[in-house]
Design a protein around this motif. Structure first.
Motif, PDB file in Angstrom:
ATOM      1  N   ALA A  94       0.823  -1.207   0.000  1.00 11.52           N
ATOM      2  CA  ALA A  94       0.000   0.000   0.000  1.00 11.52           C
ATOM      3  C   ALA A  94       0.860   1.261   0.000  1.00 11.52           C
ATOM      4  O   ALA A  94       0.580   2.228  -0.713  1.00 11.52           O
ATOM      5  CB  ALA A  94      -0.940  -0.011   1.211  1.00 11.52           C
ATOM      6  N   VAL A  95       1.914   1.249   0.787  1.00  8.00           N
ATOM      7  CA  VAL A  95       2.820   2.401   0.846  1.00  8.00           C
ATOM      8  C   VAL A  95       3.546   2.583  -0.486  1.00  8.00           C
ATOM      9  O   VAL A  95       3.715   3.703  -0.979  1.00  8.00           O
ATOM     10  CB  VAL A  95       3.835   2.208   1.998  1.00  8.00           C
ATOM     11  N   LEU A  96       3.945   1.475  -1.097  1.00 10.56           N
ATOM     12  CA  LEU A  96       4.668   1.548  -2.364  1.00 10.56           C
ATOM     13  C   LEU A  96       3.789   2.111  -3.475  1.00 10.56           C
ATOM     14  O   LEU A  96       4.236   2.932  -4.288  1.00 10.56           O
ATOM     15  CB  LEU A  96       5.175   0.157  -2.743  1.00 10.56           C
ATOM     16  N   VAL A  97       2.535   1.680  -3.516  1.00 13.06           N
ATOM     17  CA  VAL A  97       1.619   2.180  -4.541  1.00 13.06           C
ATOM     18  C   VAL A  97       1.412   3.687  -4.388  1.00 13.06           C
ATOM     19  O   VAL A  97       1.161   4.392  -5.368  1.00 13.06           O
ATOM     20  CB  VAL A  97       0.272   1.423  -4.484  1.00 13.06           C
ATOM     21  N   GLN A  98       1.555   4.184  -3.180  1.00 14.29           N
ATOM     22  CA  GLN A  98       1.444   5.628  -2.948  1.00 14.29           C
ATOM     23  C   GLN A  98       2.696   6.380  -3.416  1.00 14.29           C
ATOM     24  O   GLN A  98       2.733   7.613  -3.383  1.00 14.29           O
ATOM     25  CB  GLN A  98       1.215   5.904  -1.464  1.00 14.29           C
ATOM     26  N   GLY A  99       3.717   5.654  -3.818  1.00 18.25           N
ATOM     27  CA  GLY A  99       4.943   6.288  -4.277  1.00 18.25           C
ATOM     28  C   GLY A  99       5.957   6.536  -3.177  1.00 18.25           C
ATOM     29  O   GLY A  99       7.004   7.154  -3.418  1.00 18.25           O
ATOM     30  N   ARG A 100       5.704   6.027  -1.982  1.00 14.92           N
ATOM     31  CA  ARG A 100       6.619   6.227  -0.853  1.00 14.92           C
ATOM     32  C   ARG A 100       7.626   5.064  -0.843  1.00 14.92           C
ATOM     33  O   ARG A 100       7.604   4.179  -0.005  1.00 14.92           O
ATOM     34  CB  ARG A 100       5.819   6.307   0.444  1.00 14.92           C
ATOM     35  N   LYS A 101       8.520   5.088  -1.812  1.00 15.27           N
ATOM     36  CA  LYS A 101       9.393   3.948  -2.060  1.00 15.27           C
ATOM     37  C   LYS A 101      10.365   3.673  -0.921  1.00 15.27           C
ATOM     38  O   LYS A 101      10.593   2.513  -0.553  1.00 15.27           O
ATOM     39  CB  LYS A 101      10.180   4.164  -3.357  1.00 15.27           C
ATOM     40  N   ILE A 102      10.953   4.717  -0.382  1.00 12.73           N
ATOM     41  CA  ILE A 102      11.938   4.522   0.681  1.00 12.73           C
ATOM     42  C   ILE A 102      11.284   3.884   1.904  1.00 12.73           C
ATOM     43  O   ILE A 102      11.829   2.950   2.505  1.00 12.73           O
ATOM     44  CB  ILE A 102      12.607   5.857   1.044  1.00 12.73           C
ATOM     45  N   GLU A 103      10.104   4.380   2.263  1.00 15.54           N
ATOM     46  CA  GLU A 103       9.388   3.795   3.400  1.00 15.54           C
ATOM     47  C   GLU A 103       9.007   2.350   3.109  1.00 15.54           C
ATOM     48  O   GLU A 103       9.131   1.469   3.975  1.00 15.54           O
ATOM     49  CB  GLU A 103       8.139   4.615   3.710  1.00 15.54           C
TER      50      GLU A 103
END
Length: 362
Positions: A129-138
């Motif tokens: 879910a975080v990755l799909v939001q574009g928050r790659k580092i997190e």
């Protein structure tokens, strides 16, 4: 993040459909206490909560409506202090992830982490879910936590694929290599092997990257990753020169044979014909035989084998055996028997001769 990557993430690394997601989550929910052995402790509590949760999850699976969604939300809120609330949150999070409601999904997955039995699912899907939001580092950090916390998870390889591709795309390929090298089966999985090759190349470990590409191309020729590896072999061979990993004739012939065994005659023919121009001696004859056998299977019948002349007795016996089979396909019984007998006589005791004898007997 591009729509293409968003789609790839949800199709490759998540369960394949919303319906199948809820079926699997429901099974997980119903089996959790069996896994933890906590029936006695939670018997009174589970008497009403567990069946209700199963019913609500099943209803949302059958009809994904706002009303059914809200009923499961209400259940999660009422049970915010116990595992049933966490399990409802897991189902809600996955539903929201499938609907591309990634912020809501992230919040639900965070709640679901309270359940020790299902925490690995919550951590893994939360990273998605975080990755799909574009928050790659997190997302990368979450995936590394997942690997440390659940080294034997059934989702290990999915997690590694996302972790490695994310790390490399961030210019942190070394983190991808640490994760991939720590997994014992990386060299056995084409998808992971390709990711390791790309990470090594990104880190300018060209010879190591070339070794992975060669392994992919020759040991896993039927995999989609082999074609991508093949695109890098030429440029790396040019750059590395004598440092490029040596490829044996046996490896080259085995790659072509893999296409033949898979009945991919056109590709097998192309591979063998290319090798027949590159190899010498018996290896070249083997490639010529493979090309003729592939052509015989690919609509040309006995002619390619009739025209072929091979000096090696073992290979010629195999040619004659293949010719007998081609005659049988054309219902030419006399020619079939003659070719099979010739194969048996060409090299008595050889592989082609033995096959021919069984062929005659049948």
């Amino acid at each position: 993040m591009s729509p293409a990557l968003d789609s790839r993430l949800r199709s490759n690394y998540c369960l394949r459909s919303t319906s199948s997601v809820f079926v699997k989550i429901l099974l997980i929910l119903l089996l959790c206490f069996a896994a933890t052995g906590s029936f006695a402790v939670h018997a009174a509590q589970s008497a009403g909560s567990e069946p209700e949760l199963a019913t609500l999850t099943r209803e949302l699976r059958a009809k994904d409506s706002g009303a059914n969604y809200n009923r499961l939300v209400a259940f999660a809120r009422r049970h915010s202090g116990d595992v049933y609330g966490a399990r409802a949150a897991l189902a809600l999070g996955y539903r929201d992830l499938q609907k591309n409601r990634t912020k809501e999904a992230t919040a639900w997955f965070t709640e679901a982490e309270r359940d020790p039995v299902l925490r690995q699912y919550a951590v893994f899907w939360g990273a998605q879910a975080v990755l799909v939001q574009g928050r790659k580092i997190e997302a990368l950090g979450r995936l590394e936590v997942f690997r440390r916390s659940f080294p034997d998870s059934a989702m290990t390889e999915q997690a590694l694929e996302v972790l490695a591709s994310t790390a490399t795309s961030l210019g942190q390929a070394q983190r991808a290599l640490v994760a991939l090298d720590a997994y014992k089966k990386t060299a056995e999985r084409p998808a992971l092997l390709l990711l390791r090759a790309r990470a090594r190349e990104s880190e300018r470990h060209s010879a190591a990257a070339a070794a992975d590409y060669v392994t992919l191309f020759y040991h896993f020729p039927l995999s989609p990753e082999a074609a991508r590896a093949g695109e890098r072999i030429g440029p790396l061979a040019k750059d590395l020169g004598a440092e490029f990993p040596e490829v044996s004739n046996d490896q080259r012939l085995a790659r072509a044979a893999a296409f033949y065994d898979a009945k991919r005659w056109k590709e097998a023919r192309a591979e063998y014909e290319q090798l027949s121009k590159q190899l010498n001696g018996v290896a070249r004859q083997s490639a010529e035989l493979g090309a003729a056998l592939s052509r015989a299977q690919f609509k040309e019948g006995p002619k390619p084998l009739e025209k072929l002349t091979l000096a090696d007795p073992a290979l010629d016996a195999e040619r004659l055996y293949g010719l007998a089979q081609a005659y049988r396909a054309k219902k030419k019984e006399a020619e079939m028997i003659a070719a099979a007998e010739a194969a048996a006589a060409r090299q008595p005791g050889g592989h082609g001769a033995v096959e021919a004898l069984f062929f005659i007997g049948n």
